[in-house]
Enzyme design. Structure first.
Site, PDB file in Angstrom:
ATOM      1  N   LYS A 136       2.640  10.290  -0.191  1.00  0.00           N
ATOM      2  CA  LYS A 136       3.315   9.565   0.889  1.00  0.00           C
ATOM      3  C   LYS A 136       4.018   8.330   0.353  1.00  0.00           C
ATOM      4  CE  LYS A 136       1.943   6.135   3.658  1.00  0.00           C
ATOM      5  NZ  LYS A 136       1.146   5.344   4.620  1.00  0.00           N
ATOM      6  N   GLU A 179       8.424   9.013   4.775  1.00  0.00           N
ATOM      7  CA  GLU A 179       8.104   8.162   5.932  1.00  0.00           C
ATOM      8  C   GLU A 179       9.066   6.993   6.076  1.00  0.00           C
ATOM      9  OE1 GLU A 179       4.189   6.329   5.922  1.00  0.00           O
ATOM     10  OE2 GLU A 179       4.510   5.459   7.896  1.00  0.00           O
ATOM     11  N   LYS A 221       7.531  11.956   8.240  1.00  0.00           N
ATOM     12  CA  LYS A 221       6.615  11.105   9.018  1.00  0.00           C
ATOM     13  C   LYS A 221       7.411   9.985   9.671  1.00  0.00           C
ATOM     14  CE  LYS A 221       2.461   8.260   8.549  1.00  0.00           C
ATOM     15  NZ  LYS A 221       1.095   8.245   7.991  1.00  0.00           N
TER      16      LYS A 221
HETATM   17  P1  13P Z   1      -0.424   4.067  11.592  1.00  0.00           P
HETATM   18  O1  13P Z   1      -0.635   5.390  12.310  1.00  0.00           O
HETATM   19  O2  13P Z   1      -1.549   3.104  11.785  1.00  0.00           O
HETATM   20  O3  13P Z   1       0.938   3.505  11.856  1.00  0.00           O
HETATM   21  O4  13P Z   1      -0.512   4.381  10.052  1.00  0.00           O
HETATM   22  C1  13P Z   1       0.148   5.454   9.547  1.00  0.00           C
HETATM   23  C2  13P Z   1       0.588   5.171   8.177  1.00  0.00           C
HETATM   24  O5  13P Z   1       0.212   5.859   7.245  1.00  0.00           O
HETATM   25  C3  13P Z   1       1.526   4.065   7.962  1.00  0.00           C
HETATM   26  O6  13P Z   1       2.069   4.179   6.682  1.00  0.00           O
END
Ligand code: 13P
Length: 341
Positions: A136, A179, A221
């Site tokens: 990620k 993400e 994401k």
């Molecule tokens: P949250 O669901 O708390 O936003 O965290 C997800 C995440 O991995 C942020 O990088």
């Protein structure tokens, strides 16, 4: 590169009823969470808290993948089983946060750029050897309309870094979770969130194509399209679902196997209700699922409270959130289920 394997891992993570547990809080972030329950952030407390989540019976029905922080990837259960092995044996694919955090973007006040590309190829090789099968990288896009944030340059710089990361992951046979998080902090309306999210996602997919990333072996994401936390008018559940669905349909290619939302500061119940409402809208070209951190962990963290005597209560609270989000994957959740134990 074994493309078939990448594709099958990406699809397995978002299998029926399944989503991702984001348990990859960095050391400063987990300290913030532990401060809320007056618990010291020692290595052992972090380890035992994560062990509580990972050993929750039945969680594997709803959790297809778990994102770990580097420290956790190297930790073991109290009985000596490495966490990546524990997870893999239960059918939850281990993943790893590989970015080094968002820093101020020089020349662009109020904007951020995520660091961590230098040396990434070598780090990815090591993570794979330790058992990680996906990764990620989080890019952070703030909205501050009065100061022209985000700028076009900030969006391009972040999308470029995400795409370089994704290409390196696939070279190392790790599925990249891409993400780009448009933050819900601030007073902006849902309409502004929609405009910014759309521009960001278009640029992300342009850069992924330019970097020759195989979309079938990736997951997205994103944030949901939602009102800023300080906006005086808060969009309701159906409005968030409709705006989010239309934005994703406009921007995310059907070749992507799954979309796994972040919760981004929504309450646990809101995050589940929104996911449910989106899935209730019907068929999409991709799986629509979750990769929640806070929305899966807030209640188990509270139930545990740093006390070894509360481990069972913490597991119960985690199982409940995993299950309700699993049901929301097919639009089968309703709020009355919150009351049931
Ligand atoms: P949250 O669901 O708390 O936003 O965290 C997800 C995440 O991995 C942020 O990088």
């Amino acid at each position: 590169m074994n493309v078939e394997q990448l594709i099958s891992i990406a699809n397995e993570i978002v299998g029926p009823q399944k989503g991702v547990l984001a348990a990859d809080e960095s050391s400063p972030t987990i300290k913030k969470r532990f401060d809320q329950i007056n618990t010291e952030s020692t290595e052992e407390n972090r380890r035992s808290y994560r062990e509580m989540l990972f050993t929750t019976p039945g969680a594997e029905e709803y959790i297809g993948g778990v994102i770990l922080f580097e420290e956790t990837l190297g930790q073991k259960t109290k009985d000596g089983v490495p966490f990546p092995k524990l997870l893999a044996d239960k059918g939850m694919i281990p993943g790893i946060k590989v970015d080094k955090g968002a820093k101020a973007l020089a020349g662009y006040p109020g904007e951020k750029i995520t660091e961590g590309l230098d040396g990434l190829r070598e780090r990815l090789e090591g993570y794979r050897e330790q058992g990680a099968r996906f990764a990620k990288w989080r890019a952070v896009i703030d909205i501050d309309e009065s100061n022209g944030v985000p700028s076009r340059f900030g969006i391009e710089a972040n999308a470029h870094a995400l795409a370089r990361y994704a290409a390196l992951c696939q070279e190392a046979e790790l599925v990249p979770i891409v993400e780009p998080e448009v933050l819900m902090d601030g007073g902006h309306s849902i309409e502004i969130c929609q405009v910014v999210t759309e521009e960001v996602l278009v640029e992300v997919y342009r850069q992924l194509a330019a970097h020759r990333v195989i979309l079938e072996g990736t997951l997205l994401k994103p944030n949901m399209v939602i009102s800023g936390k300080k906006c005086p008018t808060q969009a309701g559940v159906e409005e968030v679902a409709a705006a989010t669905a239309v934005t994703l349909l406009r921007t995310v290619p059907g070749a992507v196997p799954g979309i796994v939302f972040l919760s981004g500061g929504q309450s646990s119940e809101e995050a589940t209700a929104h996911l449910n409402a989106i899935n209730a809208m019907g068929d999409f070209p991709w799986e629509v699922s979750f990769s929640y951190g806070r929305a899966l962990q807030a209640s188990p963290l509270q139930a545990w409270g740093g006390n070894a005597g509360n481990i069972e209560a913490g597991k119960k609270a985690f199982f409940k959130r995993a299950k309700l989000n699993g049901l929301a994957r097919s639009g089968d959740y309703n709020t009355s289920m919150e009351k049931a134990a």
